[in-house]
Design an enzyme around this catalytic site. Structure first.
Site, PDB file in Angstrom:
ATOM      1  N   CYS A   2       0.816  -1.217   0.000  1.00 57.81           N
ATOM      2  CA  CYS A   2       0.000   0.000   0.000  1.00 57.81           C
ATOM      3  C   CYS A   2       0.853   1.272   0.000  1.00 57.81           C
ATOM      4  O   CYS A   2       1.902   1.315   0.627  1.00 57.81           O
ATOM      5  CB  CYS A   2      -0.882   0.055   1.236  1.00 57.81           C
ATOM      6  SG  CYS A   2      -1.947  -1.369   1.414  1.00 57.81           S
ATOM      7  N   ARG A  27       5.110   0.070  -5.980  1.00 55.73           N
ATOM      8  CA  ARG A  27       5.018  -0.746  -4.759  1.00 55.73           C
ATOM      9  C   ARG A  27       4.013  -1.885  -4.921  1.00 55.73           C
ATOM     10  O   ARG A  27       4.024  -2.816  -4.130  1.00 55.73           O
ATOM     11  CB  ARG A  27       4.597   0.142  -3.581  1.00 55.73           C
ATOM     12  CG  ARG A  27       5.653   1.163  -3.200  1.00 55.73           C
ATOM     13  CD  ARG A  27       5.078   2.214  -2.292  1.00 55.73           C
ATOM     14  NE  ARG A  27       4.694   1.712  -0.997  1.00 55.73           N
ATOM     15  CZ  ARG A  27       5.456   1.700   0.081  1.00 55.73           C
ATOM     16  NH1 ARG A  27       6.679   2.164   0.011  1.00 55.73           N
ATOM     17  NH2 ARG A  27       5.010   1.253   1.234  1.00 55.73           N
ATOM     18  N   TRP A  75      -3.241  -2.589  -1.456  1.00 59.56           N
ATOM     19  CA  TRP A  75      -2.891  -3.970  -1.815  1.00 59.56           C
ATOM     20  C   TRP A  75      -3.688  -4.829  -0.843  1.00 59.56           C
ATOM     21  O   TRP A  75      -3.439  -4.831   0.359  1.00 59.56           O
ATOM     22  CB  TRP A  75      -1.389  -4.183  -1.644  1.00 59.56           C
ATOM     23  CG  TRP A  75      -0.876  -5.499  -2.126  1.00 59.56           C
ATOM     24  CD1 TRP A  75      -0.500  -5.821  -3.397  1.00 59.56           C
ATOM     25  CD2 TRP A  75      -0.665  -6.679  -1.334  1.00 59.56           C
ATOM     26  NE1 TRP A  75      -0.069  -7.126  -3.440  1.00 59.56           N
ATOM     27  CE2 TRP A  75      -0.164  -7.681  -2.197  1.00 59.56           C
ATOM     28  CE3 TRP A  75      -0.852  -6.993   0.005  1.00 59.56           C
ATOM     29  CZ2 TRP A  75       0.159  -8.963  -1.754  1.00 59.56           C
ATOM     30  CZ3 TRP A  75      -0.543  -8.270   0.447  1.00 59.56           C
ATOM     31  CH2 TRP A  75      -0.039  -9.235  -0.433  1.00 59.56           C
ATOM     32  N   ASN A 101      -1.498   1.559   5.979  1.00 61.43           N
ATOM     33  CA  ASN A 101      -0.639   0.534   5.382  1.00 61.43           C
ATOM     34  C   ASN A 101      -0.255  -0.414   6.503  1.00 61.43           C
ATOM     35  O   ASN A 101       0.292   0.013   7.510  1.00 61.43           O
ATOM     36  CB  ASN A 101       0.614   1.199   4.787  1.00 61.43           C
ATOM     37  CG  ASN A 101       1.524   0.203   4.097  1.00 61.43           C
ATOM     38  OD1 ASN A 101       1.185  -0.972   3.972  1.00 61.43           O
ATOM     39  ND2 ASN A 101       2.669   0.678   3.646  1.00 61.43           N
ATOM     40  N   GLY A 102      -0.573  -1.691   6.366  1.00 61.28           N
ATOM     41  CA  GLY A 102      -0.248  -2.660   7.416  1.00 61.28           C
ATOM     42  C   GLY A 102      -1.439  -3.557   7.664  1.00 61.28           C
ATOM     43  O   GLY A 102      -2.337  -3.668   6.829  1.00 61.28           O
ATOM     44  N   GLU A 492      15.879 -18.561  -8.626  1.00 60.36           N
ATOM     45  CA  GLU A 492      15.620 -17.155  -8.946  1.00 60.36           C
ATOM     46  C   GLU A 492      15.030 -17.031 -10.359  1.00 60.36           C
ATOM     47  O   GLU A 492      14.102 -16.247 -10.587  1.00 60.36           O
ATOM     48  CB  GLU A 492      16.923 -16.350  -8.812  1.00 60.36           C
ATOM     49  CG  GLU A 492      16.839 -14.889  -9.230  1.00 60.36           C
ATOM     50  CD  GLU A 492      15.831 -14.069  -8.449  1.00 60.36           C
ATOM     51  OE1 GLU A 492      15.270 -14.553  -7.461  1.00 60.36           O
ATOM     52  OE2 GLU A 492      15.567 -12.925  -8.868  1.00 60.36           O
ATOM     53  N   LYS A 496      11.386 -15.391 -11.199  1.00 58.90           N
ATOM     54  CA  LYS A 496      11.164 -14.310 -12.164  1.00 58.90           C
ATOM     55  C   LYS A 496      10.069 -14.714 -13.154  1.00 58.90           C
ATOM     56  O   LYS A 496       9.227 -13.895 -13.526  1.00 58.90           O
ATOM     57  CB  LYS A 496      12.461 -13.981 -12.928  1.00 58.90           C
ATOM     58  CG  LYS A 496      13.472 -13.221 -12.103  1.00 58.90           C
ATOM     59  CD  LYS A 496      13.048 -11.783 -11.910  1.00 58.90           C
ATOM     60  CE  LYS A 496      13.662 -11.117 -10.691  1.00 58.90           C
ATOM     61  NZ  LYS A 496      13.113 -11.466  -9.387  1.00 58.90           N
ATOM     62  N   GLU A 499       6.758 -14.436 -11.346  1.00 59.83           N
ATOM     63  CA  GLU A 499       6.388 -13.066 -10.985  1.00 59.83           C
ATOM     64  C   GLU A 499       5.859 -12.262 -12.161  1.00 59.83           C
ATOM     65  O   GLU A 499       4.854 -11.571 -12.035  1.00 59.83           O
ATOM     66  CB  GLU A 499       7.606 -12.320 -10.442  1.00 59.83           C
ATOM     67  CG  GLU A 499       8.002 -12.658  -9.046  1.00 59.83           C
ATOM     68  CD  GLU A 499       9.139 -11.771  -8.587  1.00 59.83           C
ATOM     69  OE1 GLU A 499      10.243 -11.866  -9.148  1.00 59.83           O
ATOM     70  OE2 GLU A 499       8.922 -10.973  -7.664  1.00 59.83           O
ATOM     71  N   HIS A 515      14.189 -37.498  -8.669  1.00 61.74           N
ATOM     72  CA  HIS A 515      13.500 -37.992  -7.467  1.00 61.74           C
ATOM     73  C   HIS A 515      12.042 -37.540  -7.435  1.00 61.74           C
ATOM     74  O   HIS A 515      11.460 -37.447  -6.357  1.00 61.74           O
ATOM     75  CB  HIS A 515      14.244 -37.532  -6.216  1.00 61.74           C
ATOM     76  CG  HIS A 515      15.622 -38.107  -6.118  1.00 61.74           C
ATOM     77  ND1 HIS A 515      15.885 -39.395  -5.715  1.00 61.74           N
ATOM     78  CD2 HIS A 515      16.831 -37.578  -6.460  1.00 61.74           C
ATOM     79  CE1 HIS A 515      17.186 -39.633  -5.772  1.00 61.74           C
ATOM     80  NE2 HIS A 515      17.783 -38.539  -6.228  1.00 61.74           N
ATOM     81  N   LYS A 614       6.311  -4.298  -4.146  1.00 66.22           N
ATOM     82  CA  LYS A 614       7.771  -4.110  -4.106  1.00 66.22           C
ATOM     83  C   LYS A 614       8.292  -4.194  -2.672  1.00 66.22           C
ATOM     84  O   LYS A 614       9.361  -4.721  -2.423  1.00 66.22           O
ATOM     85  CB  LYS A 614       8.102  -2.735  -4.707  1.00 66.22           C
ATOM     86  CG  LYS A 614       9.568  -2.405  -4.767  1.00 66.22           C
ATOM     87  CD  LYS A 614      10.203  -3.047  -5.963  1.00 66.22           C
ATOM     88  CE  LYS A 614      11.707  -2.923  -5.962  1.00 66.22           C
ATOM     89  NZ  LYS A 614      12.315  -4.016  -6.721  1.00 66.22           N
TER      90      LYS A 614
HETATM   91  C1  AGP Z   1      11.660 -10.111  -6.029  1.00 66.56           C
HETATM   92  O1  AGP Z   1      11.560  -9.974  -7.396  1.00 66.56           O
HETATM   93  C2  AGP Z   1      10.414  -9.869  -5.304  1.00 66.56           C
HETATM   94  N1  AGP Z   1      10.013  -8.514  -5.436  1.00 66.56           N
HETATM   95  C3  AGP Z   1      10.392 -10.404  -3.882  1.00 66.56           C
HETATM   96  O2  AGP Z   1      10.622 -11.771  -3.912  1.00 66.56           O
HETATM   97  C4  AGP Z   1      11.409  -9.752  -2.927  1.00 66.56           C
HETATM   98  O3  AGP Z   1      12.696 -10.189  -3.206  1.00 66.56           O
HETATM   99  C5  AGP Z   1      11.036 -10.099  -1.493  1.00 66.56           C
HETATM  100  O4  AGP Z   1       9.755  -9.612  -1.245  1.00 66.56           O
HETATM  101  C6  AGP Z   1      12.027  -9.551  -0.485  1.00 66.56           C
HETATM  102  O5  AGP Z   1      12.129  -8.160  -0.569  1.00 66.56           O
HETATM  103  P1  AGP Z   1      13.309  -7.374   0.132  1.00 66.56           P
HETATM  104  O6  AGP Z   1      14.557  -7.715  -0.587  1.00 66.56           O
HETATM  105  O7  AGP Z   1      12.932  -5.932  -0.009  1.00 66.56           O
HETATM  106  O8  AGP Z   1      13.364  -7.831   1.561  1.00 66.56           O
END
Ligand code: AGP
Length: 619
Positions: A2, A27, A75, A101-102, A492, A496, A499, A515, A614
């Site tokens: 948020c 965000r 969000w 926010n929270g 990773e 990606k 995401e 396995h 974000k």
């Molecule tokens: C990565 O592409 C994502 N945005 C997410 O996995 C991110 O790495 C994770 O939320 C941790 O965020 P941070 O590095 O700000 O702690």
């Protein structure tokens, strides 16, 4: 997650607030809203599902006059994304307007308590959110004759969970309020000339001011056009001294790139060079010579290192574990911060905890850091891209990457920034412990200094990644295989793909494939194999053969000129050969570009992927 913006001053608030929301779009959000108050104390509130553009259109039609206001991108946590769940929320009496926010963890309990009042007045809740209890709590206190600040402080005191709040009183068009409890992304106050701003994050303030003050945990702030007055845990109110920030607004423009993610992938060589500048010295060899606030004596006492993080930062932590074992020569482990904080692992003051978090505000990682401090008193280092973030305040020492602002929700350049910091830390620990000779340190640092050029050459493989993405853009699944130091990178790569391409992808240790996952494979299930030449290359090629025998198409990413590998697989992408410990730098841009081009082929919203944020400030 948020986003909050607020304004009080002489100018029409709505346009400024909407522009501020746009600058917080990175965000992640699913709906947006705005409330302004005009000089006659008439409230103008608009809320819409979807993009800030929708809100802007609604405001253009309905109007939102007034020079005081607050706005929000939501969000969803409690209640689906909808107009009525979007913020700002109002008290049932309509006198208090709030954005948050929270998470209010005890909102059920508070709703039950407030229900009796609503029933007595024949009113009902207007949303499914946890937020709505906040204006209601404030309003009840106002009705009992308390000031707005006291009422807000009371409400904040009743909330369980981390929260950042902005609010105003319907009968006071000259003031907005803000509060911060715990680490829910924070609130920054921006100082203008006869006008004041608030926001969740700096990009919303930068067009107006670089003079700011960050609220701290427990702060209650009253803001009018002349300044801010802060109350902190029972102390008398004070006027904080603003500090200057030097973020460059140009750096957060997209430039010639189609998406921020693409821009940030291309910025990686520079981000890495900036992060290691002055920290990888050769004559005499020295890693992190001046900016790690932990003495060699402390580092000498360390018997073990635990690296924690979430998402992409967790994958960096996994690679960091590998380097700490190989370079520093001491036991190391990694953990998912959200799991670690609820376990009872046996740490002690001789374990160094390294938290990786690009934002420095991820609530799971901050929770794990609190857990470490409260329970074991183990020393903590944070690796982050945001100087002054909550994580830097909690840690004993920080390594701040110098990647510049990262706008794309999918982390890219901060991943390589984290890697660089972990590599340097491994070197520094190894040296302090006397386990790494001067000569070996020199070799490791010389290799690290080649990493920007590995990234540069990897970035140039965009066209080849695009060709592969055209072929496999419509696949429903991907398996990504790696071994050793490339295994976290396989995870990773899969993250990606999930995401931004919304395609199911799993990152697996190649040895694990037979396995179970091998049962999934057929001619429609592409497998991406990370296979640079190195100690485990033969084992990777065995796994590739097993995949091919099931007719699954193989896309291998290996060393340029590796004809033997190219012949073995269906599709080949060459990357510059790198020393075995440096392959994360040569492979990273290619796996990122593959995910990017698959998302592009699928016509998706790359910089604002659905459901993602974000900065993840809720549990
Ligand atoms: C990565 O592409 C994502 N945005 C997410 O996995 C991110 O790495 C994770 O939320 C941790 O965020 P941070 O590095 O700000 O702690």
């Amino acid at each position: 997650m948020c986003g909050i913006v607020g304004y009080v001053g002489p100018r029409p608030a709505a346009e400024l607030l909407i522009t501020g929301l746009r600058r917080l779009e990175y965000r992640g959000y699913d709906s947006a809203g705005i409330a302004t108050l005009d000089d006659d104390c008439t409230l103008h509130r608009h809320r819409t599902v979807g993009e800030v553009d929708n809100l802007a259109r609604t405001v253009a039609v309905g109007g939102a006059p007034g020079s005081t206001g607050i706005a929000h991108t939501r969000w969803a946590t409690h209640g689906i994304p909808s107009d009525h769940n979007a913020h700002p929320h109002a008290s049932s009496a309509g006198d208090v307007i709030v954005v948050q926010n929270g998470i209010v963890e005890n909102y059920r309990e508070l709703r039950a308590e407030l229900q009796a009042f609503l029933d007595a007045e024949n009113r009902s809740w207007q949303s499914d959110t946890d937020t709505e209890v906040i204006p209601e709590l404030i309003s009840r206190q106002l009705a009992a004759g308390r000031s707005f600040e006291d009422s807000l402080a009371y409400a904040v005191g009743r909330l369980r969970g981390a929260n950042a709040i902005a609010a105003f009183h319907r009968r006071d068009p000259d003031r907005i309020y803000a509060a911060r409890k715990g680490s829910a992304g924070g609130i920054v106050v921006g100082y203008g000339e006869g006008e004041m701003f608030i926001a969740s994050d700096l990009p919303a303030l930068l067009p107006h001011t670089t003079s700011v003050h960050h609220l701290e945990d427990g702060d209650i702030a009253a803001i009018d056009r002349d300044g801010v007055s802060v109350r902190r845990s029972g102390e008398p109110a004070f006027k904080p001294t603003p500090r200057e920030v030097d973020l460059d607004p140009i750096a957060i423009a997209r430039g010639p790139y189609r998406h921020f993610m693409l821009k940030e992938i291309h910025e990686q060589p520079r981000a890495l060079s900036d992060t290691i500048r002055g920290r990888a010295r050769l004559n005499p060899p020295n890693a992190l010579p001046s900016d790690l606030n932990l003495s060699d004596a402390t580092l000498r006492e360390i018997e073990r290192v635990l690296v924690i993080g979430m998402g992409t930062s967790l994958h960096a932590a996994m690679i960091g574990r590998w380097w700490i074992e190989q370079i520093a020569g001491i036991p190391a482990d990694f953990d998912n911060a959200s799991e670690f904080r609820f376990r009872a692992p046996l740490l002690g003051p001789s374990t160094l905890v390294v938290a990786v978090t690009q934002s420095g505000e991820t609530i799971d990682t901050l929770g794990a850091m609190n857990h470490v401090r409260d329970r074991w008193g183990a020393p903590q280092v944070v690796i982050t891209n945001v100087d002054g973030s909550e994580a830097t305040r909690q840690a004993d020492a920080s390594i701040v990457m110098r990647c510049g602002p990262e706008v794309g929700v999918a982390s890219t350049k901060t991943f390589v920034g984290s890697l660089a910091a972990l590599y340097l830390l491994a070197c520094r620990i190894g040296r302090a412990q006397g386990r790494l000779s001067q000569d070996d340190l020199t070799v490791h640092l010389e290799q690290l200094l080649t990493a920007p050029s590995l990234l540069e050459r990897g970035v140039q493989r965009a066209e080849r990644c695009s060709e592969i993405a055209q072929l496999f853009g419509s696949a429903s699944n991907f398996l990504v295989l790696g071994r050793g130091i490339e295994y976290p990178l396989a995870m990773e790569a899969a993250l990606k793909c999930k995401e931004i391409s919304y395609v199911h992808a799993e990152g697996y240790a190649a040895g694990e494939m037979k396995h179970g996952p091998i049962a999934l494979l057929d001619h429609q299930f592409p497998v991406i194999a990370l296979a640079p030449r190195g100690p485990l290359f033969d084992k990777m090629t065995s796994a590739i053969q097993q995949v091919s025998a099931r007719r699954a198409p193989v896309i291998a990413i290996g060393d340029e000129g590796d004809d033997e590998l190219a012949e073995l697989v269906d599709h080949f992408i060459g990357v510059p050969p790198a020393p075995p410990l440096l392959t994360p730098f040569s492979l990273t841009p290619v796996v990122q570009l593959l995910a990017y081009h698959i998302a592009l082929a699928r016509g998706l919203d790359i910089d604002q992927p659905r459901n993602l944020a974000k900065t993840v400030t809720v549990e």
